[in-house]
Write an enzyme that holds these catalytic residues in place. Sequence first.
Site, PDB file in Angstrom:
ATOM      1  N   TYR A  85      33.494  17.465  37.554  1.00  0.00           N
ATOM      2  CA  TYR A  85      32.352  16.823  38.197  1.00  0.00           C
ATOM      3  C   TYR A  85      31.310  17.903  38.375  1.00  0.00           C
ATOM      4  O   TYR A  85      31.618  18.979  38.907  1.00  0.00           O
ATOM      5  CB  TYR A  85      32.744  16.238  39.548  1.00  0.00           C
ATOM      6  CG  TYR A  85      33.332  14.861  39.453  1.00  0.00           C
ATOM      7  CD1 TYR A  85      32.571  13.817  38.939  1.00  0.00           C
ATOM      8  CD2 TYR A  85      34.630  14.604  39.853  1.00  0.00           C
ATOM      9  CE1 TYR A  85      33.098  12.545  38.840  1.00  0.00           C
ATOM     10  CE2 TYR A  85      35.161  13.332  39.758  1.00  0.00           C
ATOM     11  CZ  TYR A  85      34.386  12.307  39.252  1.00  0.00           C
ATOM     12  OH  TYR A  85      34.908  11.053  39.147  1.00  0.00           O
ATOM     13  N   HIS A 144      36.153   4.611  33.420  1.00  0.00           N
ATOM     14  CA  HIS A 144      36.672   5.204  34.658  1.00  0.00           C
ATOM     15  C   HIS A 144      37.705   4.274  35.310  1.00  0.00           C
ATOM     16  O   HIS A 144      37.716   4.095  36.529  1.00  0.00           O
ATOM     17  CB  HIS A 144      35.497   5.452  35.619  1.00  0.00           C
ATOM     18  CG  HIS A 144      35.679   6.613  36.552  1.00  0.00           C
ATOM     19  ND1 HIS A 144      34.919   7.737  36.494  1.00  0.00           N
ATOM     20  CD2 HIS A 144      36.530   6.821  37.579  1.00  0.00           C
ATOM     21  CE1 HIS A 144      35.271   8.572  37.447  1.00  0.00           C
ATOM     22  NE2 HIS A 144      36.266   8.042  38.121  1.00  0.00           N
ATOM     23  N   ASP A 160      30.262   9.205  33.739  1.00  0.00           N
ATOM     24  CA  ASP A 160      30.111   7.794  34.128  1.00  0.00           C
ATOM     25  C   ASP A 160      30.054   7.617  35.643  1.00  0.00           C
ATOM     26  O   ASP A 160      30.236   6.520  36.152  1.00  0.00           O
ATOM     27  CB  ASP A 160      31.251   6.944  33.543  1.00  0.00           C
ATOM     28  CG  ASP A 160      32.627   7.447  33.972  1.00  0.00           C
ATOM     29  OD1 ASP A 160      32.709   8.311  34.858  1.00  0.00           O
ATOM     30  OD2 ASP A 160      33.621   6.969  33.388  1.00  0.00           O
TER      31      ASP A 160
HETATM   32  O1  173 Z   1      37.666   7.461  40.530  1.00  0.00           O
HETATM   33  C1  173 Z   1      37.639   8.242  41.471  1.00  0.00           C
HETATM   34  O2  173 Z   1      38.102   7.938  42.562  1.00  0.00           O
HETATM   35  C2  173 Z   1      37.008   9.511  41.269  1.00  0.00           C
HETATM   36  O3  173 Z   1      36.764   9.857  40.174  1.00  0.00           O
HETATM   37  C3  173 Z   1      36.628  10.353  42.378  1.00  0.00           C
HETATM   38  C4  173 Z   1      35.340  10.820  42.457  1.00  0.00           C
HETATM   39  C5  173 Z   1      34.966  11.581  43.520  1.00  0.00           C
HETATM   40  C6  173 Z   1      35.854  11.872  44.509  1.00  0.00           C
HETATM   41  C7  173 Z   1      37.157  11.431  44.423  1.00  0.00           C
HETATM   42  C8  173 Z   1      37.538  10.679  43.351  1.00  0.00           C
END
Ligand code: 173
Length: 515
Positions: A249, A378, A277
């Site tokens: 991320y 996702h 995404d």
């Molecule tokens: O799908 C999710 O829960 C995920 O990708 C996510 C994104 C940020 C924080 C925790 C999980």
Amino acid sequence: MGKITNDELKKHNSKESCWVKIHGKVYDVTEFLPEHPGGQNIILKYSGKDATEEFDPIHPPDTLDKYLAPKFHLGEFDESSVSAADRQAEADAAAEAAANVSPEELERLENLKAIPRLEECYNLFDFEHIASKVMKNAAWAYYSSGADDEITLRENHAAFHRVWFRPRILIDVAKIDLSTSMFGTKVQMPFYVTATALGKLGHPEGEVNLTKASHTNGVIQMIPTLASCSFDEIVDAAQPGQTQWFQLYVNSDREVTRKIVCHAADRGVKVLCITVDAPQLGRREKDMRSKYVPPATDDDDTGATVQKGAEVDHSQGSARAISTFIDPALSWKDIPWFQKVIKDHGKPMKLVLKGVQRVEDVLLAIKYGLDGVILSNHGGRQLEFARPAIEVLAETMEVLDRNNLRNRIEVYIDGGIRRGTDIIKALCLGAKGVGIGRPFLYAMSCYGVDGVNHAMNLIRDELEMNMRLIGANKIEDLDRSMVDVRSVDQHSNVPSDHLTSIVYEGLNPPPFRRS
Ligand code: 173
């Protein structure tokens, strides 16, 4: 500063002064309260108390060092200061909590005692069913939830039902080889463990269970940015020579991102998968509802607070709580920056986009010189009505083949894969491999690492048998001629919209006039 006594800790139990104990250390989180991504109510619930159990699954071990200024790290807790009376009060509180457990929780605890034997699990759905009965509600809600009405979540698997086989016959299928390669790494089966956050919600050891099972079964694990274990713990749990990928991320602070990327390269990560995404996290209402924390005191629960509640982000569920750092401004313009960071660092990593949802963007990825794409929505947790990956794959490979581009990029899919046949369908359509997420989380949550190994064995058995039945000895034998995809994009039978159905009041024809 000397050790902090229990009496001292207990005094700081309010919004005005809020201390918590985590893993034997005491922290002053008063100033942090308004900033806590998960809202302040959840912290206030533990003010003046030990918050370790609640904290652990949601926060990697290095969280406090990273996000709470050193001056708020108050020091060691003095275990010897806990008086017999304090211990008794704790025991009483625990007993009271146990006596007040909800009927649902009681049933869950009974289910846990009567959990089916692992060998009774015949397929990946079995793990999902058992997980729904034995996992704590909040953990189950986080793993299983999808965006909005969960139509994409369900369609992801249902879409595989629109692809049928055209098996070959009279092929000598005595020997089956399931091995293949992914970005140059030889793997024993054509799937990888995809990145999923918060592994400790399901099992106290978290993601390292997946690391171990991946090694045992010769498959790759993609390490999540938001794992419960730290990145280094997960890398340390790997065996020499075991390949891991990393899901990224992207942080709004690019310097933070640069350091993470370089560290991943230093630790031997082979593939960097940038999630594209999720500029904002989807609404997962099942998750949100399960995490709702009411205001800390009855006094707070006045009309005034209820009004305020409209503005306050009471509880967005686990994911939203920890995702505020993700940069919604990430764009194609950033891709050359990543390529340069990797190049300058001098430890090669393949660069992949995770969450591509249409062929036009696959073509752009090729233009930008990316090594791979993961077609994914996702797991149905982001854009509701994003198409299932198997459908996007059919669209993509047709265009790539027409333009002689198939060898320019490796294409993977994830989402809804539950059966060996699902995997074979994706490979026939040209995927190099598939990612599987939730099923391994469910297996891990119910049975730990043994569960994950068993899940992988089940997939192996299904793959082997179905390769024989379709007439293929090895992965390269699978091609588009072996599937009928004429109806892959027919959305005529999508999962029903449950909320609409239950809230809808039907129209009535006029009543008969009877006196
Ligand atoms: O799908 C999710 O829960 C995920 O990708 C996510 C994104 C940020 C924080 C925790 C999980």
